[in-house]
Design a protein around this motif. Structure first.
Motif, short mmCIF file in Angstrom:
data_model
loop_
_atom_site.label_atom_id
_atom_site.label_comp_id
_atom_site.label_asym_id
_atom_site.label_seq_id
_atom_site.Cartn_x
_atom_site.Cartn_y
_atom_site.Cartn_z
N ASN A 32 93.03 34.45 -9.70
CA ASN A 32 92.70 35.32 -10.83
C ASN A 32 91.23 35.14 -11.18
O ASN A 32 90.54 34.32 -10.59
CB ASN A 32 93.58 34.99 -12.05
CG ASN A 32 93.89 36.22 -12.88
OD1 ASN A 32 93.06 37.11 -13.00
ND2 ASN A 32 95.07 36.27 -13.46
N ASP A 33 90.76 35.90 -12.16
CA ASP A 33 89.36 35.81 -12.56
C ASP A 33 89.07 34.44 -13.20
O ASP A 33 89.89 33.91 -13.95
CB ASP A 33 89.02 36.93 -13.55
CG ASP A 33 89.03 38.29 -12.88
OD1 ASP A 33 89.33 38.36 -11.68
OD2 ASP A 33 88.73 39.29 -13.55
N SER A 40 81.02 38.06 -6.92
CA SER A 40 80.62 38.35 -8.30
C SER A 40 81.20 39.69 -8.68
O SER A 40 81.04 40.67 -7.96
CB SER A 40 79.09 38.38 -8.41
OG SER A 40 78.69 38.72 -9.71
N GLU A 41 81.90 39.73 -9.80
CA GLU A 41 82.56 40.95 -10.24
C GLU A 41 82.06 41.34 -11.62
O GLU A 41 81.96 40.51 -12.52
CB GLU A 41 84.08 40.75 -10.30
CG GLU A 41 84.71 40.40 -8.96
CD GLU A 41 86.21 40.21 -9.07
OE1 GLU A 41 86.73 40.21 -10.22
OE2 GLU A 41 86.86 40.06 -8.03
N ASN A 42 81.76 42.62 -11.78
CA ASN A 42 81.32 43.14 -13.07
C ASN A 42 82.46 43.88 -13.76
O ASN A 42 83.10 44.74 -13.15
CB ASN A 42 80.13 44.09 -12.90
CG ASN A 42 78.87 43.36 -12.49
OD1 ASN A 42 78.56 42.29 -13.02
ND2 ASN A 42 78.12 43.91 -11.56
N TYR A 43 82.70 43.56 -15.02
CA TYR A 43 83.69 44.28 -15.81
C TYR A 43 83.03 45.48 -16.48
O TYR A 43 81.88 45.40 -16.93
CB TYR A 43 84.27 43.38 -16.91
CG TYR A 43 85.13 42.24 -16.44
CD1 TYR A 43 85.52 42.12 -15.10
CD2 TYR A 43 85.57 41.27 -17.34
CE1 TYR A 43 86.31 41.07 -14.69
CE2 TYR A 43 86.37 40.22 -16.92
CZ TYR A 43 86.73 40.12 -15.59
OH TYR A 43 87.52 39.07 -15.19
N GLY A 44 83.77 46.58 -16.57
CA GLY A 44 83.27 47.78 -17.23
C GLY A 44 84.33 48.43 -18.10
O GLY A 44 85.53 48.19 -17.92
N GLY A 80 84.22 36.38 -11.42
CA GLY A 80 84.47 36.13 -10.01
C GLY A 80 85.86 35.54 -9.85
O GLY A 80 86.41 34.98 -10.80
N LEU A 81 86.44 35.66 -8.68
CA LEU A 81 87.79 35.15 -8.44
C LEU A 81 87.76 33.63 -8.26
O LEU A 81 86.83 33.07 -7.69
CB LEU A 81 88.39 35.79 -7.19
CG LEU A 81 88.68 37.29 -7.26
CD1 LEU A 81 89.23 37.77 -5.92
CD2 LEU A 81 89.67 37.60 -8.37
#
Length: 257
Positions: A186-187, A212-216, A120-121
């Motif tokens: 930033n993250d 909420s951010e998902n990395y792929g 998340g940021l």
């Protein structure tokens, strides 16, 4: 056919079979190589070791473990974050692992693996900054971001903000330290790692993480077979506990399940 002719034929056949045996009987197969692109300025996910100059980090260990699970030799290539997707589209690399957030826009250009990390940021300001306490306080402020990231996309939407984009996260942090900007967006894990490595005398994280951010792991849109293999390998690593070991190595704790 005379006995002498038969003897000669047998001798030739035996010599030929010995020659094949010495050569293994077939041409050795070349190792399958997985060409990986990354922006190596995003610690603790990917960065260069100061001494060896090798690429290290959570993402690097993970993609090497995935490659091993698939039977591939992994070769990592450093490049700018904004050049990763074009490199995939041009076939210069097979996959990109670089703390890349799965977004609808990016999903139109590449295939993403199942999420391997949730982030998340967050905001970093100088230690003596009392004006910025949360995201709503960023209006009209000078903001530093890394080009091509979700942090950059968010900053551009902040009312009256003056946004400065940098090629790497460390450059953004240096600009904050020099007083050229009021905050870095930033993250969260990247910001936490920066604070941990530099100490908390100069900077601090403020406010709660945003969204909420998902990395792929990204692969070319046309390479669906590779995307499926990566997903399977990732699933196997999680089942075996190898993923947890890599996670704990870089974040000091086991992943929340």
């Amino acid at each position: 056919m005379s006995k002498k002719t038969i003897a000669i034929a047998l001798t030739v056949a035996l010599a030929f079979s010995l020659l094949l045996a010495g050569c293994g009987g077939k041409t050795p197969q070349q190792a399958k190589v997985l060409k990986i692109g990354t922006d190596a300025a995003f610690a603790p996910f990917e960065f260069q070791d100061e001494k060896s100059k090798e690429y290290i980090g959570f993402d690097i260990d993970l993609i090497k473990a995935i490659g091993k699970q698939m039977g591939y030799e992994v070769k990592v290539q450093g490049m700018g974050f904004d050049g990763l997707i074009p490199a995939l589209e041009a076939g210069q690399i097979d996959a990109a692992v670089s703390g890349m957030t799965i977004t609808e826009e990016r999903g139109k250009k590449v295939n993403f693996s199942k999420p391997y990390y949730t982030s998340g940021l967050s905001i970093v300001v100088k230690q003596d900054n009392a004006a910025i306490k949360e995201f709503k306080d960023l209006e009209g402020k000078r903001l530093a971001v890394q080009i091509g990231t979700t942090g950059a996309n968010f900053a551009k939407k902040v009312k009256d903000a003056k946004v400065r984009e940098f090629n790497t996260a460390p450059e953004a942090f240096l600009e904050l330290k020099a007083g050229g900007v009021d905050a870095v967006i930033n993250d969260l894990p990247v910001n936490e790692y920066y604070i941990a490595k530099t100490g908390s005398k100069d900077a601090k994280i403020v406010g709660k993480p945003l969204n909420s951010e998902n990395y792929g792991i990204a692969t070319a849109k046309k390479n669906t077979e590779l995307a499926q293999k990566i997903d399977k390998a990732l699933e196997d690593l999680k089942k075996s506990g190898e993923y947890d070991k890599i996670y704990e190595k870089w974040f000091g704790r086991k992943p929340v399940k």
